[in-house]
Design an enzyme around this catalytic site. Structure first.
Site, PDB file in Angstrom:
ATOM      1  N   ASN A   8       0.699  -1.208   0.077  1.00 37.78           N
ATOM      2  CA  ASN A   8       0.037  -0.020   0.281  1.00 37.78           C
ATOM      3  C   ASN A   8       0.877   1.284  -0.512  1.00 37.78           C
ATOM      4  OD1 ASN A   8      -1.617   1.652   0.584  1.00 37.78           O
ATOM      5  ND2 ASN A   8      -2.631   1.966   3.015  1.00 37.78           N
ATOM      6  N   LYS A  19       0.556   4.049  -0.181  1.00 39.45           N
ATOM      7  CA  LYS A  19      -0.409   5.606  -0.179  1.00 39.45           C
ATOM      8  C   LYS A  19      -0.169   7.496  -0.827  1.00 39.45           C
ATOM      9  CE  LYS A  19      -0.413   3.386   4.477  1.00 39.45           C
ATOM     10  NZ  LYS A  19      -0.026   3.480   6.204  1.00 39.45           N
ATOM     11  N   HIS A  46      -9.268   1.301   4.451  1.00 38.55           N
ATOM     12  CA  HIS A  46      -7.820   1.016   5.392  1.00 38.55           C
ATOM     13  C   HIS A  46      -8.395   2.653   6.517  1.00 38.55           C
ATOM     14  CE1 HIS A  46      -3.889   2.901   6.141  1.00 38.55           C
ATOM     15  NE2 HIS A  46      -3.439   1.654   5.281  1.00 38.55           N
ATOM     16  N   GLU A  72      -6.595   4.835   7.496  1.00 34.78           N
ATOM     17  CA  GLU A  72      -6.125   6.156   7.322  1.00 34.78           C
ATOM     18  C   GLU A  72      -8.025   6.626   6.511  1.00 34.78           C
ATOM     19  OE1 GLU A  72      -2.810   5.596   5.438  1.00 34.78           O
ATOM     20  OE2 GLU A  72      -1.662   5.123   7.845  1.00 34.78           O
ATOM     21  N   GLU A 120      -4.868  -4.530  10.323  1.00 38.30           N
ATOM     22  CA  GLU A 120      -4.344  -3.334  10.484  1.00 38.30           C
ATOM     23  C   GLU A 120      -4.927  -2.870  11.817  1.00 38.30           C
ATOM     24  OE1 GLU A 120      -2.253  -2.850   7.131  1.00 38.30           O
ATOM     25  OE2 GLU A 120      -3.826  -1.608   6.507  1.00 38.30           O
ATOM     26  N   GLY A 151       2.444   2.513  10.691  1.00 40.16           N
ATOM     27  CA  GLY A 151       3.719   3.581  10.750  1.00 40.16           C
ATOM     28  C   GLY A 151       4.325   4.213  11.682  1.00 40.16           C
ATOM     29  N   SER A 166       3.505  -2.399  10.180  1.00 43.98           N
ATOM     30  CA  SER A 166       5.078  -1.931  10.397  1.00 43.98           C
ATOM     31  C   SER A 166       5.886  -3.508  10.029  1.00 43.98           C
ATOM     32  CB  SER A 166       5.167  -1.384  12.191  1.00 43.98           C
ATOM     33  OG  SER A 166       5.088   0.194  11.979  1.00 43.98           O
TER      34      SER A 166
HETATM   35  P1  PGA Z   1       3.135   0.476   7.462  1.00 41.32           P
HETATM   36  O1  PGA Z   1       1.589   0.465   7.100  1.00 41.32           O
HETATM   37  O2  PGA Z   1       3.795  -0.812   7.413  1.00 41.32           O
HETATM   38  O3  PGA Z   1       3.644   1.580   6.798  1.00 41.32           O
HETATM   39  O4  PGA Z   1       2.652   0.468   8.853  1.00 41.32           O
HETATM   40  C1  PGA Z   1       0.540  -0.427   6.696  1.00 41.32           C
HETATM   41  C2  PGA Z   1      -0.668  -0.090   5.805  1.00 41.32           C
HETATM   42  O5  PGA Z   1      -0.775   1.273   6.580  1.00 41.32           O
HETATM   43  O6  PGA Z   1      -0.922  -0.568   5.572  1.00 41.32           O
END
Ligand code: PGA
Length: 257
Positions: free
Chosen positions: A9, A11, A95, A97, A167, A173, A213
């Site tokens: 992903n 982003k 997601h 976000e 998640e 992140g 992460s």
């Molecule tokens: P990240 O993001 O691996 O940077 O923690 C995962 C995600 O939001 O799908």
């Protein structure tokens, strides 16, 4: 049996040239890998570039979001049909976000999910609890609400095109991951919900990714958990070497090497 699946992903990152370079780099390393499924998730505007760069390889392309209407006066939105038209295979919905930065509700996410499947695409439904919800012992309740709202109106047949990504929001992140055991426990809980609603066969066949992460260093232990079927990777999916290492460590952890 369900397949392991590693998806990136991206982003809101990378440029047109970087999209091409990243997908070409992945193609050179894992373009003919058939032991697990692989996808990249560029921003909408780079989807065609990613699809073209991935042509002739096993790498599939995922959109990071989608709208539930097919066409019309919905300024700024993109429909499942449009995504299919440019060669997209998956759409990510829900997601964290989108839920917590953009304010998407379970009801909106359910509509997007249904429209994506009706439009002939596969869907990756993201679920996960906030830190305060985990600390309050509400993880199971929160994840259950998201799963029920997103999936429980579907037929068992439709589930063949659904991937779930667990998640935990506090792990995205942040560099902090759920412990492999905690991740496995939530994945098991999600699978038990699928057994209850759709039966053993559908539950056993549904891929449940972990996200938050995931890095080359922790991928093998996380993916080694029996209920964890792959990863949805943010930051570490932006570099060829890191994403390829996660793919290879997943293959190893699943005993597919
Ligand atoms: P990240 O993001 O691996 O940077 O923690 C995962 C995600 O939001 O799908």
């Amino acid at each position: 049996m369900r397949r392991a699946f590693v998806a990136g992903n991206w982003k809101m990152n990378l440029s047109l040239a970087e999209t091409r370079a990243l997908v070409e780099g992945l193609k050179a390393e894992v373009g003919d890998e058939t032991r697990i499924d692989i996808a990249v998730g560029p921003p909408f505007v780079y989807i065609s570039e990613a699809v073209n760069a991935a042509a002739g390889s096993v790498i599939k392309v995922a959109a990071q979001d989608v709208y539930f209407e097919e066409k019309g006066a919905f300024t700024g939105e993109i429909s499942p049909g449009m995504l299919g038209d440019v060669g997209c295979t998956y759409a990510i919905v829900g997601h964290s976000e989108r839920r917590h930065v953009l304010g998407e509700t379970d009801a909106l996410i359910a509509k997007k999910l249904k429209a994506t499947l009706d439009g002939g695409l596969k869907v990756i439904l993201c679920v996960g609890e906030l830190l305060e919800e985990r600390e309050a012992g509400r993880t199971a309740e929160v994840v259950k609400t998201q799963i029920v709202a997103g999936l429980f109106d579907l037929s068992a047949e439709a589930m063949a095109n659904v991937v779930i990504a667990y998640e935990p929001v506090w792990a995205i992140g942040t560099g902090v991951t759920a412990s492999p055991e905690d991740a496995n426990e939530v994945h098991g809980m999600i699978r038990a919900l699928l057994v209850e609603k759709f039966g053993d066969a559908v539950a056993a066949a549904t891929t449940i990714q972990y996200g938050g992460s995931v890095k080359p260093e922790n991928a093998e232990t996380l993916m080694g958990q029996p209920e964890v079927d792959g990863a949805l990777v943010g930051g570490a999916s932006l570099k060829v070497d890191a994403f390829v290492a996660i793919i290879r460590n997943t293959i190893k952890a699943k005993g597919l090497d």
